[in-house]
Design a protein around this motif. Structure first.
Motif, mmCIF file in Angstrom:
data_model
loop_
_atom_site.group_PDB
_atom_site.id
_atom_site.type_symbol
_atom_site.label_atom_id
_atom_site.label_comp_id
_atom_site.label_asym_id
_atom_site.label_seq_id
_atom_site.Cartn_x
_atom_site.Cartn_y
_atom_site.Cartn_z
ATOM 1 N N THR A 137 0.834 -1.203 0.000
ATOM 2 C CA THR A 137 0.000 0.000 0.000
ATOM 3 C C THR A 137 0.870 1.255 0.000
ATOM 4 O OG1 THR A 137 -1.494 -1.263 1.439
ATOM 5 C CG2 THR A 137 -2.010 1.064 1.086
ATOM 6 N N SER A 138 1.695 1.383 1.021
ATOM 7 C CA SER A 138 2.544 2.575 1.165
ATOM 8 C C SER A 138 3.776 2.514 0.278
ATOM 9 C CB SER A 138 2.984 2.742 2.618
ATOM 10 O OG SER A 138 3.687 1.585 3.055
ATOM 11 N N GLY A 139 4.146 1.320 -0.143
ATOM 12 C CA GLY A 139 5.343 1.154 -0.953
ATOM 13 C C GLY A 139 5.086 1.103 -2.441
ATOM 14 N N TYR A 140 3.812 1.275 -2.849
ATOM 15 C CA TYR A 140 3.506 1.312 -4.283
ATOM 16 C C TYR A 140 2.147 1.952 -4.578
ATOM 17 C CZ TYR A 140 2.765 -0.112 -9.137
ATOM 18 O OH TYR A 140 2.509 -0.114 -10.484
ATOM 19 N N LEU A 141 1.054 1.352 -4.108
ATOM 20 C CA LEU A 141 -0.278 1.779 -4.530
ATOM 21 C C LEU A 141 -0.546 3.255 -4.219
ATOM 22 C CD1 LEU A 141 -3.034 0.855 -5.732
ATOM 23 C CD2 LEU A 141 -3.773 0.440 -3.375
ATOM 24 N N VAL A 142 -0.352 3.656 -2.977
ATOM 25 C CA VAL A 142 -0.666 5.027 -2.580
ATOM 26 C C VAL A 142 0.298 6.043 -3.191
ATOM 27 C CG1 VAL A 142 -0.703 6.622 -0.616
ATOM 28 C CG2 VAL A 142 -2.005 4.484 -0.529
ATOM 29 N N PRO A 143 1.631 5.856 -3.077
ATOM 30 C CA PRO A 143 2.493 6.871 -3.700
ATOM 31 C C PRO A 143 2.274 7.011 -5.203
ATOM 32 C CG PRO A 143 3.782 4.979 -2.955
ATOM 33 C CD PRO A 143 2.416 4.854 -2.358
ATOM 34 N N ARG A 144 2.070 5.899 -5.890
ATOM 35 C CA ARG A 144 1.872 5.971 -7.333
ATOM 36 C C ARG A 144 0.587 6.731 -7.669
ATOM 37 N NH1 ARG A 144 0.657 2.635 -11.940
ATOM 38 N NH2 ARG A 144 2.319 2.841 -13.505
ATOM 39 N N ASN A 145 -0.486 6.476 -6.917
ATOM 40 C CA ASN A 145 -1.756 7.147 -7.178
ATOM 41 C C ASN A 145 -1.731 8.612 -6.752
ATOM 42 O OD1 ASN A 145 -4.399 5.347 -7.979
ATOM 43 N ND2 ASN A 145 -2.766 4.088 -7.129
ATOM 44 N N GLU A 175 -6.538 0.612 -10.224
ATOM 45 C CA GLU A 175 -5.158 0.319 -10.640
ATOM 46 C C GLU A 175 -5.103 -0.897 -11.552
ATOM 47 O OE1 GLU A 175 -0.867 0.787 -10.401
ATOM 48 O OE2 GLU A 175 -2.402 2.079 -9.523
ATOM 49 N N ILE A 176 -5.869 -1.942 -11.199
ATOM 50 C CA ILE A 176 -5.912 -3.158 -12.023
ATOM 51 C C ILE A 176 -6.522 -2.856 -13.382
ATOM 52 C CG2 ILE A 176 -6.979 -5.437 -12.213
ATOM 53 C CD1 ILE A 176 -6.748 -5.637 -9.141
ATOM 54 N N ALA A 177 -7.619 -2.094 -13.395
ATOM 55 C CA ALA A 177 -8.293 -1.767 -14.658
ATOM 56 C C ALA A 177 -7.385 -0.960 -15.572
ATOM 57 C CB ALA A 177 -9.573 -0.995 -14.367
ATOM 58 N N GLN A 178 -6.609 -0.037 -15.005
ATOM 59 C CA GLN A 178 -5.728 0.800 -15.811
ATOM 60 C C GLN A 178 -4.547 0.020 -16.373
ATOM 61 O OE1 GLN A 178 -4.719 3.957 -13.114
ATOM 62 N NE2 GLN A 178 -6.787 4.826 -13.141
ATOM 63 N N SER A 179 -4.178 -1.060 -15.727
ATOM 64 C CA SER A 179 -3.028 -1.836 -16.170
ATOM 65 C C SER A 179 -3.369 -2.815 -17.285
ATOM 66 C CB SER A 179 -2.413 -2.600 -14.995
ATOM 67 O OG SER A 179 -3.314 -3.598 -14.515
#
Length: 307
Positions: A153-161, A302-306
């Motif tokens: 979450t903090s190491g990818y999903l949140v910072p990227r978004n 995130e999944i839909a965009q990928s």
């Protein structure tokens, strides 16, 4: 305590509704062992050391062997839970979201960790070396960035978004990659393999100690980091603390034993609680699926965009 008793009652009711519970005399034989998944992000030896007290407590209370499984990445724990090879794990919000989107009947959250002030959130931060000359997010343009893990979450999903919401996509950086976990990403920064890395902090307590909880705190406690050697150049908005999840098909009595231990651990076994919580905290707070609905929607997008 009232909240804890409600969770205990709910756990019993949910188990009765969802599974055919084995007779009291044979659920232990049928279970065989109680398997706990340990997320990557910290070296294996330190993970096993921190969780040994939990292994001892649950072995005694459950009456079956407890097995600790330190996975090399988040996906290993997630798939172990979905497949029924693991019975419990402490996850990040994104990891739980990923499991729920794959199989909503696999696990459910029962507790999260309350910070020292009772709040239920933490922060993603971008870390650089203090001697790097990088003072701000603007200085990161054209520099390299290490994410922790694609399921973090903090190491990818949140910072990227959150960075994307500011107009900063991965192309802003010279390159991005995955460090292989939170600890590994920061070690890569310290070793000069990346200019910056993202990880998590509680945002409370003394900076010199790595705050009350988080990856930086664990690294300081384990002698891997001096906070004078790093600088924070970006911080996210608050993120919901990750859940402790159990399999929905766990036998009712086993479920009640686990919930009882976690609900009182900060009072009955404070030293073990500090190890399992990864630092200073107020206790394990009862929560349910609704606490993570926003993260689930973020992960769904995130999944839909990928695709």
């Amino acid at each position: 305590m009232a909240k804890y008793m409600l969770v205990l009652a709910a756990a019993a009711a949910a188990s009765s509704a969802l599974v055919a519970v084995p007779a009291a005399a044979d659920w232990r034989e049928e279970l065989g062992s109680y398997n706990i998944g340990l997320l990557g992000g910290e070296n294996e030896a330190d993970r096993l050391r921190r969780y040994q007290c939990l292994d001892d407590l649950l072995t005694e209370r459950l009456g079956v062997p407890v097995e600790l499984f330190p996975a090399s990445d988040y996906a290993g724990v997630m798939q172990g839970l979905v497949a029924g090879q693991l019975h419990m794990a402490s996850l990040g919000a994104s990891g739980y979201a990923g499991i729920h989107l794959q199989d909503p009947d696999a696990v459910e959250p029962v507790f999260t960790t309350a910070q020292v002030d009772g709040s239920l959130g933490y922060y993603s931060v971008m870390i650089v070396r203090a001697d790097s000359g990088i003072e701000s997010l603007e200085d990161m343009q054209g520099r390299s960035l290490a994410y922790a893990d694609p399921n973090s979450t903090s190491g990818y999903l949140v910072p990227r978004n959150e960075l994307a919401a500011q107009g900063i996509e991965d192309a802003y950086f010279s390159r991005t990659g995955f460090g292989g976990g939170h600890e590994q990403a920061i070690v890569a920064v310290l070793n000069g393999q990346y200019d910056a890395g993202v990880t998590w902090i509680s945002g409370q307590g003394e900076r010199a100690e790595g705050y009350t909880r988080g990856n930086l705190r664990r690294m300081v406690d384990n002698g891997l980091l001096d906070m004078d050697d790093v600088r924070i150049v970006w911080q996210s908005s608050i993120i919901p603390n990750g859940p402790i999840v159990v399999r929905k098909d766990l036998p009712q009595e086993a479920r009640e034993i686990v919930v009882d231990l976690y609900g009182t651990m900060h009072e009955t076994h404070p030293e073990c609680f500090a190890e399992v919580a990864g630092g200073e905290a107020a206790g394990f707070e009862p929560i349910d699926h609704s606490f993570y609905e926003q993260t689930i929607e973020m992960r769904r997008r995130e999944i839909a965009q990928s695709r």
